[in-house]
Design a protein around this motif. Structure first.
Motif, PDB file in Angstrom:
ATOM      1  N   ILE A 130      50.626  35.867  28.591  1.00 48.86           N
ATOM      2  CA  ILE A 130      51.023  34.914  29.628  1.00 48.86           C
ATOM      3  C   ILE A 130      49.862  33.961  29.874  1.00 48.86           C
ATOM      4  CG2 ILE A 130      51.636  34.653  32.078  1.00 48.86           C
ATOM      5  CD1 ILE A 130      52.936  37.441  31.899  1.00 48.86           C
ATOM      6  N   ILE A 131      50.165  32.672  29.866  1.00 45.76           N
ATOM      7  CA  ILE A 131      49.164  31.651  30.168  1.00 45.76           C
ATOM      8  C   ILE A 131      49.344  31.202  31.612  1.00 45.76           C
ATOM      9  CG2 ILE A 131      48.439  29.273  29.706  1.00 45.76           C
ATOM     10  CD1 ILE A 131      47.511  31.235  27.603  1.00 45.76           C
ATOM     11  N   ALA A 132      48.289  31.284  32.402  1.00 46.70           N
ATOM     12  CA  ALA A 132      48.276  30.765  33.771  1.00 46.70           C
ATOM     13  C   ALA A 132      47.274  29.630  33.845  1.00 46.70           C
ATOM     14  CB  ALA A 132      47.913  31.871  34.755  1.00 46.70           C
ATOM     15  N   SER A 133      47.546  28.674  34.710  1.00 46.30           N
ATOM     16  CA  SER A 133      46.627  27.543  34.861  1.00 46.30           C
ATOM     17  C   SER A 133      45.419  27.902  35.712  1.00 46.30           C
ATOM     18  CB  SER A 133      47.359  26.346  35.484  1.00 46.30           C
ATOM     19  OG  SER A 133      48.350  25.864  34.609  1.00 46.30           O
ATOM     20  N   SER A 134      45.561  28.942  36.547  1.00 38.52           N
ATOM     21  CA  SER A 134      44.467  29.319  37.436  1.00 38.52           C
ATOM     22  C   SER A 134      44.494  30.817  37.693  1.00 38.52           C
ATOM     23  CB  SER A 134      44.573  28.566  38.769  1.00 38.52           C
ATOM     24  OG  SER A 134      45.718  29.013  39.501  1.00 38.52           O
ATOM     25  N   TYR A 135      43.367  31.346  38.088  1.00 41.93           N
ATOM     26  CA  TYR A 135      43.254  32.760  38.469  1.00 41.93           C
ATOM     27  C   TYR A 135      44.155  33.064  39.654  1.00 41.93           C
ATOM     28  CZ  TYR A 135      40.856  36.900  40.463  1.00 41.93           C
ATOM     29  OH  TYR A 135      40.553  38.136  40.991  1.00 41.93           O
ATOM     30  N   GLN A 136      44.220  32.142  40.601  1.00 39.62           N
ATOM     31  CA  GLN A 136      45.014  32.365  41.801  1.00 39.62           C
ATOM     32  C   GLN A 136      46.503  32.473  41.494  1.00 39.62           C
ATOM     33  OE1 GLN A 136      43.994  29.950  45.248  1.00 39.62           O
ATOM     34  NE2 GLN A 136      42.038  29.440  44.306  1.00 39.62           N
ATOM     35  N   GLU A 137      46.939  31.836  40.407  1.00 34.65           N
ATOM     36  CA  GLU A 137      48.343  31.931  40.021  1.00 34.65           C
ATOM     37  C   GLU A 137      48.731  33.383  39.754  1.00 34.65           C
ATOM     38  OE1 GLU A 137      51.156  30.329  36.349  1.00 34.65           O
ATOM     39  OE2 GLU A 137      49.355  29.208  36.885  1.00 34.65           O
ATOM     40  N   ILE A 138      47.778  34.164  39.290  1.00 35.95           N
ATOM     41  CA  ILE A 138      48.061  35.564  38.960  1.00 35.95           C
ATOM     42  C   ILE A 138      47.916  36.454  40.193  1.00 35.95           C
ATOM     43  CG2 ILE A 138      47.501  37.493  37.433  1.00 35.95           C
ATOM     44  CD1 ILE A 138      46.101  35.392  35.610  1.00 35.95           C
ATOM     45  N   VAL A 139      46.736  36.446  40.815  1.00 43.26           N
ATOM     46  CA  VAL A 139      46.445  37.414  41.882  1.00 43.26           C
ATOM     47  C   VAL A 139      46.026  36.775  43.205  1.00 43.26           C
ATOM     48  CG1 VAL A 139      45.921  39.346  40.368  1.00 43.26           C
ATOM     49  CG2 VAL A 139      44.117  37.717  40.931  1.00 43.26           C
ATOM     50  N   GLY A 140      46.135  35.463  43.327  1.00 43.65           N
ATOM     51  CA  GLY A 140      45.883  34.832  44.613  1.00 43.65           C
ATOM     52  C   GLY A 140      44.423  34.842  45.019  1.00 43.65           C
ATOM     53  N   THR A 141      44.192  34.936  46.310  1.00 42.34           N
ATOM     54  CA  THR A 141      42.869  34.946  46.910  1.00 42.34           C
ATOM     55  C   THR A 141      42.822  36.089  47.919  1.00 42.34           C
ATOM     56  OG1 THR A 141      43.429  33.547  48.815  1.00 42.34           O
ATOM     57  CG2 THR A 141      42.886  32.421  46.751  1.00 42.34           C
ATOM     58  N   PRO A 142      41.670  36.329  48.546  1.00 34.53           N
ATOM     59  CA  PRO A 142      41.658  37.338  49.612  1.00 34.53           C
ATOM     60  C   PRO A 142      42.645  37.027  50.736  1.00 34.53           C
ATOM     61  CG  PRO A 142      39.418  36.848  48.929  1.00 34.53           C
ATOM     62  CD  PRO A 142      40.298  35.852  48.227  1.00 34.53           C
ATOM     63  N   ASP A 143      43.006  35.760  50.895  1.00 33.87           N
ATOM     64  CA  ASP A 143      43.900  35.365  51.983  1.00 33.87           C
ATOM     65  C   ASP A 143      45.345  35.173  51.548  1.00 33.87           C
ATOM     66  OD1 ASP A 143      41.881  35.245  53.981  1.00 33.87           O
ATOM     67  OD2 ASP A 143      41.204  33.341  53.145  1.00 33.87           O
ATOM     68  N   SER A 144      45.604  35.153  50.247  1.00 31.43           N
ATOM     69  CA  SER A 144      46.971  34.865  49.797  1.00 31.43           C
ATOM     70  C   SER A 144      47.312  35.694  48.571  1.00 31.43           C
ATOM     71  CB  SER A 144      47.130  33.377  49.480  1.00 31.43           C
ATOM     72  OG  SER A 144      46.280  33.007  48.407  1.00 31.43           O
ATOM     73  N   ILE A 145      48.575  36.046  48.461  1.00 32.19           N
ATOM     74  CA  ILE A 145      49.067  36.828  47.334  1.00 32.19           C
ATOM     75  C   ILE A 145      49.408  35.884  46.182  1.00 32.19           C
ATOM     76  CG2 ILE A 145      51.032  38.230  46.572  1.00 32.19           C
ATOM     77  CD1 ILE A 145      50.980  39.563  49.319  1.00 32.19           C
ATOM     78  N   GLY A 146      49.042  36.265  44.963  1.00 29.30           N
ATOM     79  CA  GLY A 146      49.282  35.423  43.798  1.00 29.30           C
ATOM     80  C   GLY A 146      50.753  35.323  43.452  1.00 29.30           C
ATOM     81  N   GLN A 147      51.078  34.305  42.658  1.00 30.45           N
ATOM     82  CA  GLN A 147      52.480  34.113  42.263  1.00 30.45           C
ATOM     83  C   GLN A 147      53.001  35.309  41.466  1.00 30.45           C
ATOM     84  OE1 GLN A 147      53.898  30.197  40.962  1.00 30.45           O
ATOM     85  NE2 GLN A 147      51.787  29.499  41.114  1.00 30.45           N
ATOM     86  N   TYR A 148      52.253  35.734  40.469  1.00 30.13           N
ATOM     87  CA  TYR A 148      52.692  36.898  39.697  1.00 30.13           C
ATOM     88  C   TYR A 148      52.598  38.172  40.533  1.00 30.13           C
ATOM     89  CZ  TYR A 148      53.100  34.293  35.343  1.00 30.13           C
ATOM     90  OH  TYR A 148      53.505  33.416  34.359  1.00 30.13           O
TER      91      TYR A 148
END
Length: 805
Positions: A472-490
């Motif tokens: 799987i290709i993601a454009s950003s790390y956050q797309e997968i697992v988000g940040t400490p404040d937000s849940i990632g898309q995957y």
């Protein structure tokens, strides 16, 4: 987490926790999300005059800051906490405030169902976790999305542990390589890994006696006598380097050597990129508003992949054998194409030697539907037949099987999984944006939204394709697992409920090395700095300036009182997520911004009657109301136009000529194509902090904005503008920095090089260390036939009643 909670419950903070839960209960909501929880806790701390440290470093403060959801029931309070990125835990606090116990994901899903009064004691549970057991796994959340690097290290460790076994595995992988029956790298004369090592040494002896520049055809037969077939290189020096890399890989395996060697393996010649619903074309098309970004991405990716493959084939010496790359964008043929080329079966991709758009029609069914463009929400019933017909046409066009199939968006990824399974090709998924996290509570209330959005089919398709994909290709790390404040898309697919349909107990392994962050590039022939005057067309420049600042047109609203003011420029589809109304409100409420700037908006529509989407019509009407209410005439210019890519590139540069800025005010942005375009065109860019944008923008304190905080956003922009006024060279220095940032980090050459390397590594990986893949694929086929297809059939039934007006 249990220890932290017990610290709170065994101290005076227990009272504060009880009061906070009571306060949350008075809101009338039973399901609260992170922003609401933090806001309520902040208000509580202020009202009860807690010391400043209490919000962040008290035991209760830490617990609340880890919490992403709270669900209030009569007998208990449920906490979904994330102690760290990509790790979710479920805890239940009893009404007596004494017990705090860890609960299962199933228990949380039952609670969520009860919240919407759709609880069922027995429901289908989807659990993919058993199929990943025993597979190598990333153990540090910081390394999620670096699957290539992980596999390189893992393969090196395996080579060191059992070198004889892995030499034979490597031999088998290389021995399987061929192009239409023509053996590559190794012939049948070599029968083992040990023999390959000996023949490589003999080949090096021959090559050391040759001139480095001597072309492969001059010594080809000498190497073939040793059992070494074409593909090692196009010159003596290139072949020698490749063979020496092989030796180093055997003698002293290191990740860098693995990567360098695999990059040279000729394993990919035919590539299919799938983008189905997007109105895919080149002239006057570039997608409907909802898919324009996706279409431009796919076209640029295809063009650059073909270029990169051509380079690799030449360096491997295979062009001498007449081998050339073949890249096909697979999409749907649309008979009622509104004067575009979308009814043309085959169209060559401009700027390529052998890249094409192949359009395959949907099965007829109801012609009132299938002969027209179909929204991404309605497309699901037609994909099964489309995949079967596309398979035939791809095989005919390629005159062979594709090596790599790249899916785009949910529908393209599902078809990619169907085709890759049948054609035995490597499958790559690219989501662009997953609808579930974009639409809050869309899974919880799916039944209320089903008539319009058909999320049940889409979310099921997402689960199938992301688990079927090789990588799987993601454009950003956050797309997968988000940040400490937000849940990632995957990450949002890890555990969720579709009440009355199914529970996803474990939907995707985020730590599996299939995830790779590979950001896209931008077309630097279209989007470039305004200082590149030799590449600019003076006539186009003049016309764009007139359009932006002075021209009168039925599709342009507003005449600027002072066109020479710095422009604040925004371009986006006019929908609630892109949030242009709040940007306009931000501008409307700030005399400072109005003093410094004009606001220029570029959308595809200007009036509510130009759209069939009620939400879009509502946003357009709201924008008109804001302009009238705040008397913005003379200060705002709104262009409801569709510009070609060339005109759009000049538009960014024209704004930069006036030393303007670009603002991306979206509630959430997975990545942001327009951000790349604006920055490489020299525009200082302010963009939403929510999503993957923070991985594009370097100076986060200055240029990342919170679109819910109008006052804070205004302050950031005004401070920047005042600095530009005070220091004349500041705007130009900032402009140059953002240009260099995009050129160095976000370019198509790097993207394609990385993508092809990943595809080759995963082809090797799939052979060398097969996962529990067949069992997983059978499980996914069951979901496809027993869950997805019945949901799609309901959409088809609805379409069957659509009649011509």
């Amino acid at each position: 987490m249990h220890e932290l909670a017990q610290t709170v419950l065994n101290s005076d903070e227990k009272v504060a926790l009880r009061q906070l839960i009571s306060t949350l209960g008075t809101s009338g909501k039973r399901y609260l999300l992170r922003n609401e929880i933090l806001q309520a806790f902040g208000d509580y701390c202020q009202q009860t005059e807690k010391p400043a440290y209490f919000f962040h470093v008290s035991g209760l403060g830490k617990l609340i800051n880890y919490t992403h959801e709270i669900i209030l029931e009569e007998e208990s309070t449920w906490f979904l906490v994330r102690p760290w990125i990509a790790s979710q835990e479920v805890w239940r606090l009893g009404a007596d405030m004494e017990s705090f116990e860890r609960m299962t994901p199933q228990a949380l899903l039952n609670v969520r169902d009860r919240i919407v009064n759709r609880f069922q004691p027995q429901i289908l549970e989807i659990d993919l976790e058993p199929f990943y057991q025993g597979s190598p796994r990333i153990d540090d959340a910081r390394n999620v999305g670096q699957g290539l690097a992980f596999l390189n290290h893992y393969l090196c460790s395996q080579l060191e542990t059992d070198p004889e076994h892995w030499l034979e595995v490597l031999f088998q992988v290389l021995h399987r390589l061929e192009y239409d029956g023509l053996p590559l790298l190794i012939s049948d004369r070599i029968t083992s890994g040990k023999e390959l090592v000996e023949q490589v040494k003999a080949a090096l002896t021959i090559l050391n006696q040759r001139s480095p520049q001597e072309t492969y055809d001059k010594f080809r037969f000498d190497l073939q006598a040793l059992g070494l077939e074409p593909g090692w290189g196009n010159t003596a020096s290139r072949v020698r380097e490749t063979l020496e890399l092989f030796n180093r890989l055997i003698d002293n395996p290191e990740p860098g050597v693995v990567e360098a060697f695999v990059a040279r393996i000729p394993a990919i010649f035919r590539v299919t990129l799938i983008s189905i619903h997007g109105w895919v074309g080149q002239e006057g098309v570039a997608g409907k508003p909802e898919t324009a970004g996706q279409v431009m991405y796919v076209i640029e990716q295809a063009r650059n992949l073909e270029k990169k493959l051509r380079e690799e084939i030449k360096l491997a010496g295979l062009d001498l054998l007449g081998i050339k790359p073949h890249v096909i964008i697979l999409t749907r043929l649309i008979p009622n194409c509104e004067g575009t080329a979308c009814d043309m079966r085959l169209e060559k991709l401009q700027g390529s030697d052998n890249a094409w758009i192949l359009r395959v029609p949907f099965a007829e069914h109801n012609l009132q539907v299938t002969q027209n463009w179909i929204s991404k929400y309605e497309i699901w019933p037609y994909l099964d037949h489309f995949a079967l017909e596309a398979e035939k046409q791809l095989l005919a066009e390629f005159r062979g099987r594709p090596n790599l199939i790249i899916g785009n968006y949910s529908d393209g990824n599902l078809v990619a999984s169907l085709l890759a399974r049948r054609l035995k090709a490597t499958q790559c998924n690219i989501a662009h944006a997953l609808e579930k996290p974009k639409n809050l509570f869309s899974n919880l209330y799916w039944q209320d939204l089903e008539e319009r959005y058909h999320f049940s089919a889409q979310f099921t398709a997402d689960l199938i394709s992301m688990n079927a994909a090789d990588f799987i290709i993601a454009s950003s790390y956050q797309e997968i697992v988000g940040t400490p404040d937000s849940i990632g898309q995957y990450e949002s697919y890890k555990c969720f409920t579709m009440p009355s349909l199914y529970h996803v107990v474990d939907g995707i392994d985020l730590f599996n090395p299939k995830f790779n962050v590979v950001p896209p590039g931008v077309n630097e022939n279209i989007f470039f700095a305004p200082s590149q005057t030799g590449n600019r067309d003076d006539n186009c420049r003049s016309q764009i300036c007139q359009t932006l600042f002075t021209r009168e047109d039925p599709q342009i609203l507003g005449n600027l009182k002072d066109p020479k003011k710095r422009p604040i420029f925004a371009i986006a589809p006019i929908d609630a997520i892109k949030n242009l109304t709040r940007l306009t409100e931000c501008f409307s409420k700030s005399p400072e911004l109005q003093e410094h700037c004009n606001l220029i908006l570029l959308t595809s529509k200007l009036h509510p009657d130009q759209t069939t989407h009620p939400e879009q019509a509502e946003e357009i009407a709201k924008l008109h109301e804001l302009i009238n209410h705040y008397h913005l005439e003379g200060k705002i210019r709104w262009l409801g136009l569709r510009l070609s890519n060339l005109d759009l590139g000049e538009t960014y540069r024209a704004i930069a000529d006036y030393q303007g800025i670009f603002v991306h005010f979206a509630h959430f942005e997975p990545f942001g194509r327009t951000i790349l375009e604006a920055m490489i065109s020299g525009l200082p860019t302010f963009a939403t902090q929510f999503g993957g944008v923070s991985e594009i923008i370097e100076d986060k304190d200055v240029f990342l904005i919170n679109p819910t905080d109008l006052e804070g956003t205004t302050q950031k922009i005004v401070q920047f503008l005042e600095t530009c006024d005070r220091i004349p060279e500041y705007w130009q220095e900032t402009s140059q920095r953002v240009i260099e940032r995009i050129q160095n980090k976000f370019n198509w050459d790097s993207h394609c090089k990385q993508l092809l390397l990943i595809a080759k590594i995963y082809k090797f990986w799939d052979f060398a260390i097969p996962e529990n893949r067949e069992a997983r694929m059978r499980y996914l086929e069951t979901l496809y036939h027993l869950v997805f297809k019945p949901r799609a059939a309901e959409i088809l039934e609805k379409h069957s009643h659509i009649k011509s007006e």
